[in-house]
Design a protein around this motif. Sequence first.
Motif, PDB file in Angstrom:
ATOM      1  N   GLU A 437       0.841  -1.204   0.000  1.00  0.00           N
ATOM      2  CA  GLU A 437       0.000   0.000   0.000  1.00  0.00           C
ATOM      3  C   GLU A 437       0.873   1.250   0.000  1.00  0.00           C
ATOM      4  O   GLU A 437       0.526   2.260  -0.627  1.00  0.00           O
ATOM      5  CB  GLU A 437      -0.919  -0.008   1.213  1.00  0.00           C
ATOM      6  CG  GLU A 437      -2.019  -1.064   1.156  1.00  0.00           C
ATOM      7  CD  GLU A 437      -2.946  -0.989   2.358  1.00  0.00           C
ATOM      8  OE1 GLU A 437      -2.792  -0.051   3.173  1.00  0.00           O
ATOM      9  OE2 GLU A 437      -3.823  -1.874   2.486  1.00  0.00           O
ATOM     10  N   GLY A 438       1.997   1.197   0.705  1.00  0.00           N
ATOM     11  CA  GLY A 438       2.914   2.337   0.702  1.00  0.00           C
ATOM     12  C   GLY A 438       3.481   2.598  -0.676  1.00  0.00           C
ATOM     13  O   GLY A 438       3.608   3.762  -1.104  1.00  0.00           O
ATOM     14  N   ILE A 439       3.822   1.530  -1.404  1.00  0.00           N
ATOM     15  CA  ILE A 439       4.344   1.690  -2.765  1.00  0.00           C
ATOM     16  C   ILE A 439       3.268   2.259  -3.682  1.00  0.00           C
ATOM     17  O   ILE A 439       3.527   3.160  -4.498  1.00  0.00           O
ATOM     18  CB  ILE A 439       4.862   0.332  -3.284  1.00  0.00           C
ATOM     19  CG1 ILE A 439       6.062  -0.137  -2.452  1.00  0.00           C
ATOM     20  CG2 ILE A 439       5.249   0.435  -4.761  1.00  0.00           C
ATOM     21  CD1 ILE A 439       6.489  -1.558  -2.741  1.00  0.00           C
ATOM     22  N   GLN A 440       2.049   1.749  -3.561  1.00  0.00           N
ATOM     23  CA  GLN A 440       0.939   2.265  -4.360  1.00  0.00           C
ATOM     24  C   GLN A 440       0.732   3.759  -4.084  1.00  0.00           C
ATOM     25  O   GLN A 440       0.516   4.551  -5.013  1.00  0.00           O
ATOM     26  CB  GLN A 440      -0.338   1.491  -4.030  1.00  0.00           C
ATOM     27  CG  GLN A 440      -1.572   1.961  -4.792  1.00  0.00           C
ATOM     28  CD  GLN A 440      -1.504   1.673  -6.275  1.00  0.00           C
ATOM     29  OE1 GLN A 440      -1.324   0.529  -6.675  1.00  0.00           O
ATOM     30  NE2 GLN A 440      -1.653   2.717  -7.093  1.00  0.00           N
ATOM     31  N   HIS A 441       0.846   4.152  -2.813  1.00  0.00           N
ATOM     32  CA  HIS A 441       0.694   5.564  -2.454  1.00  0.00           C
ATOM     33  C   HIS A 441       1.785   6.410  -3.094  1.00  0.00           C
ATOM     34  O   HIS A 441       1.506   7.533  -3.566  1.00  0.00           O
ATOM     35  CB  HIS A 441       0.723   5.709  -0.931  1.00  0.00           C
ATOM     36  CG  HIS A 441       0.641   7.120  -0.446  1.00  0.00           C
ATOM     37  ND1 HIS A 441      -0.487   7.903  -0.584  1.00  0.00           N
ATOM     38  CD2 HIS A 441       1.574   7.902   0.185  1.00  0.00           C
ATOM     39  CE1 HIS A 441      -0.268   9.099  -0.068  1.00  0.00           C
ATOM     40  NE2 HIS A 441       0.974   9.130   0.402  1.00  0.00           N
ATOM     41  N   ALA A 442       3.000   5.903  -3.125  1.00  0.00           N
ATOM     42  CA  ALA A 442       4.105   6.657  -3.735  1.00  0.00           C
ATOM     43  C   ALA A 442       3.812   6.956  -5.200  1.00  0.00           C
ATOM     44  O   ALA A 442       4.058   8.070  -5.686  1.00  0.00           O
ATOM     45  CB  ALA A 442       5.410   5.870  -3.597  1.00  0.00           C
ATOM     46  N   ILE A 443       3.278   5.972  -5.909  1.00  0.00           N
ATOM     47  CA  ILE A 443       2.935   6.182  -7.317  1.00  0.00           C
ATOM     48  C   ILE A 443       1.739   7.120  -7.444  1.00  0.00           C
ATOM     49  O   ILE A 443       1.716   8.027  -8.299  1.00  0.00           O
ATOM     50  CB  ILE A 443       2.633   4.844  -8.002  1.00  0.00           C
ATOM     51  CG1 ILE A 443       3.820   3.883  -7.891  1.00  0.00           C
ATOM     52  CG2 ILE A 443       2.238   5.064  -9.458  1.00  0.00           C
ATOM     53  CD1 ILE A 443       5.086   4.365  -8.526  1.00  0.00           C
ATOM     54  N   LEU A 477       7.823  -5.007  -9.119  1.00  0.00           N
ATOM     55  CA  LEU A 477       6.618  -5.376  -9.862  1.00  0.00           C
ATOM     56  C   LEU A 477       5.402  -4.594  -9.382  1.00  0.00           C
ATOM     57  O   LEU A 477       4.560  -4.178 -10.194  1.00  0.00           O
ATOM     58  CB  LEU A 477       6.363  -6.873  -9.735  1.00  0.00           C
ATOM     59  CG  LEU A 477       7.469  -7.794 -10.272  1.00  0.00           C
ATOM     60  CD1 LEU A 477       7.054  -9.255 -10.147  1.00  0.00           C
ATOM     61  CD2 LEU A 477       7.812  -7.449 -11.719  1.00  0.00           C
ATOM     62  N   ILE A 478       5.301  -4.377  -8.074  1.00  0.00           N
ATOM     63  CA  ILE A 478       4.191  -3.598  -7.528  1.00  0.00           C
ATOM     64  C   ILE A 478       4.251  -2.160  -8.040  1.00  0.00           C
ATOM     65  O   ILE A 478       3.241  -1.581  -8.470  1.00  0.00           O
ATOM     66  CB  ILE A 478       4.218  -3.618  -5.990  1.00  0.00           C
ATOM     67  CG1 ILE A 478       3.972  -5.037  -5.473  1.00  0.00           C
ATOM     68  CG2 ILE A 478       3.176  -2.652  -5.409  1.00  0.00           C
ATOM     69  CD1 ILE A 478       4.261  -5.213  -3.997  1.00  0.00           C
ATOM     70  N   ALA A 479       5.463  -1.582  -8.024  1.00  0.00           N
ATOM     71  CA  ALA A 479       5.621  -0.194  -8.458  1.00  0.00           C
ATOM     72  C   ALA A 479       5.344  -0.040  -9.949  1.00  0.00           C
ATOM     73  O   ALA A 479       4.658   0.905 -10.375  1.00  0.00           O
ATOM     74  CB  ALA A 479       7.031   0.293  -8.131  1.00  0.00           C
ATOM     75  N   LEU A 480       5.865  -0.959 -10.760  1.00  0.00           N
ATOM     76  CA  LEU A 480       5.655  -0.850 -12.203  1.00  0.00           C
ATOM     77  C   LEU A 480       4.193  -1.047 -12.567  1.00  0.00           C
ATOM     78  O   LEU A 480       3.663  -0.338 -13.439  1.00  0.00           O
ATOM     79  CB  LEU A 480       6.530  -1.873 -12.933  1.00  0.00           C
ATOM     80  CG  LEU A 480       8.020  -1.541 -13.005  1.00  0.00           C
ATOM     81  CD1 LEU A 480       8.796  -2.705 -13.596  1.00  0.00           C
ATOM     82  CD2 LEU A 480       8.267  -0.264 -13.806  1.00  0.00           C
ATOM     83  N   ASP A 481       3.533  -1.983 -11.925  1.00  0.00           N
ATOM     84  CA  ASP A 481       2.107  -2.194 -12.197  1.00  0.00           C
ATOM     85  C   ASP A 481       1.313  -0.926 -11.903  1.00  0.00           C
ATOM     86  O   ASP A 481       0.470  -0.500 -12.706  1.00  0.00           O
ATOM     87  CB  ASP A 481       1.586  -3.349 -11.355  1.00  0.00           C
ATOM     88  CG  ASP A 481       0.084  -3.569 -11.537  1.00  0.00           C
ATOM     89  OD1 ASP A 481      -0.315  -3.969 -12.646  1.00  0.00           O
ATOM     90  OD2 ASP A 481      -0.671  -3.328 -10.577  1.00  0.00           O
ATOM     91  N   ALA A 482       1.600  -0.299 -10.759  1.00  0.00           N
ATOM     92  CA  ALA A 482       0.887   0.925 -10.395  1.00  0.00           C
ATOM     93  C   ALA A 482       1.221   2.061 -11.359  1.00  0.00           C
ATOM     94  O   ALA A 482       0.341   2.846 -11.757  1.00  0.00           O
ATOM     95  CB  ALA A 482       1.237   1.318  -8.956  1.00  0.00           C
ATOM     96  N   ALA A 483       2.496   2.167 -11.744  1.00  0.00           N
ATOM     97  CA  ALA A 483       2.914   3.254 -12.631  1.00  0.00           C
ATOM     98  C   ALA A 483       2.317   3.091 -14.022  1.00  0.00           C
ATOM     99  O   ALA A 483       1.877   4.070 -14.646  1.00  0.00           O
ATOM    100  CB  ALA A 483       4.440   3.290 -12.710  1.00  0.00           C
ATOM    101  N   TYR A 484       2.274   1.864 -14.529  1.00  0.00           N
ATOM    102  CA  TYR A 484       1.700   1.653 -15.853  1.00  0.00           C
ATOM    103  C   TYR A 484       0.206   1.963 -15.847  1.00  0.00           C
ATOM    104  O   TYR A 484      -0.328   2.547 -16.803  1.00  0.00           O
ATOM    105  CB  TYR A 484       1.932   0.210 -16.306  1.00  0.00           C
ATOM    106  CG  TYR A 484       3.376  -0.115 -16.606  1.00  0.00           C
ATOM    107  CD1 TYR A 484       4.258   0.868 -17.047  1.00  0.00           C
ATOM    108  CD2 TYR A 484       3.863  -1.418 -16.445  1.00  0.00           C
ATOM    109  CE1 TYR A 484       5.581   0.569 -17.320  1.00  0.00           C
ATOM    110  CE2 TYR A 484       5.180  -1.727 -16.721  1.00  0.00           C
ATOM    111  CZ  TYR A 484       6.042  -0.730 -17.153  1.00  0.00           C
ATOM    112  OH  TYR A 484       7.348  -1.029 -17.422  1.00  0.00           O
TER     113      TYR A 484
END
Length: 497
Positions: A437-443, A477-484
């Motif tokens: 969730e923290g990574i998703q928030h960053a994106i 993978l979590i960060a790239l999925d959210a960024a894409y």
Amino acid sequence: MNSRTLISQLKIKTAYGTFPDTVTDITTDSREAGPASVFVALRGHQVDGYSFIPKAIEAGCRFIVTDRYIEIPEDAGLLIVRDPSKVASLFSEYIYDFPHDSQTMIGVTGTNGKTTVATMIHNLSRSLGKNSAYLGTNGFIINEDRYDSINTTPETTKLHKRLKEANDAETEVFTMEVSSHALKLGRTFGIDYDITIFTNLTQDHLDFHNTMDEYGYVKGLLFSQMGQDVRDRKYIVLNNDDEWSERYSGMTPHEVITYGLDGTADFWPSDIEGTLEGFNFTLNTPDGPFKINSPFIGYFNIQNLMCAIISEWLQGYSLGRIAAAVSAMEPVEGRLEVLDPHLPVDIIIDFAHTPDALDKIIDTVEPFVTGRMIFLVGMTGERDMTKAAEMGRISTRADYAIFTPDNPANDNPKMLVEALEQGAVHDNHRSFIDRAEGIQHAIDISEPGDTIVLACKGREPYQIMEDYVKVPHRDDLIALDAAYRKYRSEEYDYDGD
């Protein structure tokens, strides 16, 4: 290997029962024991191998090594010794026929940089045309074939088995990370290193070593255990910028080669130029200056790269040939790795999880930030909590900080993030007890031009949760999925090419 030959190597022992004529394997894991195995019962921090002796016998094992008596079947042999860990190393050497003798053995120790240096050496060896093996945090690699590995430096019987596998594959060089835990627990007993390397020493693992002095001197075992025979051409590579190097230099009779960021070292850089795609510099050496074009980011990676270059030079390669091979290298996965440079934001992952390493990441990335720096950091469970507040403080050097747990294990995730919060020097931060969730928030909060740094895990493929259960997790993978999902929308000019 003949069982009698093994037992005869020990002066102090007590033997009971009947031992098999020969054995071909050795293990400390009862699940791996079998009729041709030696099972060594070690006392661990969480479990005692003694309690698994019945399971090893049930699996067919008939050669047991322990430090206490236990009833066993008449057709099995029990060998009671003073130090099962040392016996495990000794027997491993004989059973696997001293597999390191035919390989150049390189050991890398230090708080930060072990994985990067060891991986660089492996990749550089491959670029120079050598069969090579790597063992460490990123697993076990023979040439390009990768296998999983549980610990940075495995328990001694697994380590020797890896050495044998590499030897069977005719590797010429074996580079391994050597952790302070491994040195203190004797996992590397019997390994005859040709080259050892020290990166740096900063606060970490004080839950295990108690003091920095103890931590530092345990690291020094790598150098002091290289032996006294100066007819063996061995080398120690030390960081001239770290005060511990002077102490380590006095722990060995073998030749010391130094590297550092100024001209007082044997190897040092000048004319440094850098971007997020790599740093180029002139390497000043005892053989003269050489131009180095590298894909690695940051001053500390220049230090790491110098270690790799020196290791090849000590094996007889010319610096000109080494410099040419460096230019063809790839960045080390999970270590200051930029994910998909075509995105309108820079997403960087790194394994840094100490105050010193976090500081160095920010120092490295800061000059290239055009928007905001969003910095996510995690606190590891069941580890040295005295560094948490300082990690929180350093993270708030960024414009926006995100605090999460990192491998919380049996610690309360909320407690871990609160410990990071204690060091924050501004209010522009937010905490999550779920790292994803923290990574998703960053994106979510990012805008084109921002730089997002995800620290502490690199490409580690799991989170260690309650009861030490490993749950699949990948920062990248979590960060790239959210960024894409965000930047492929009509609002942003990004098509994923």
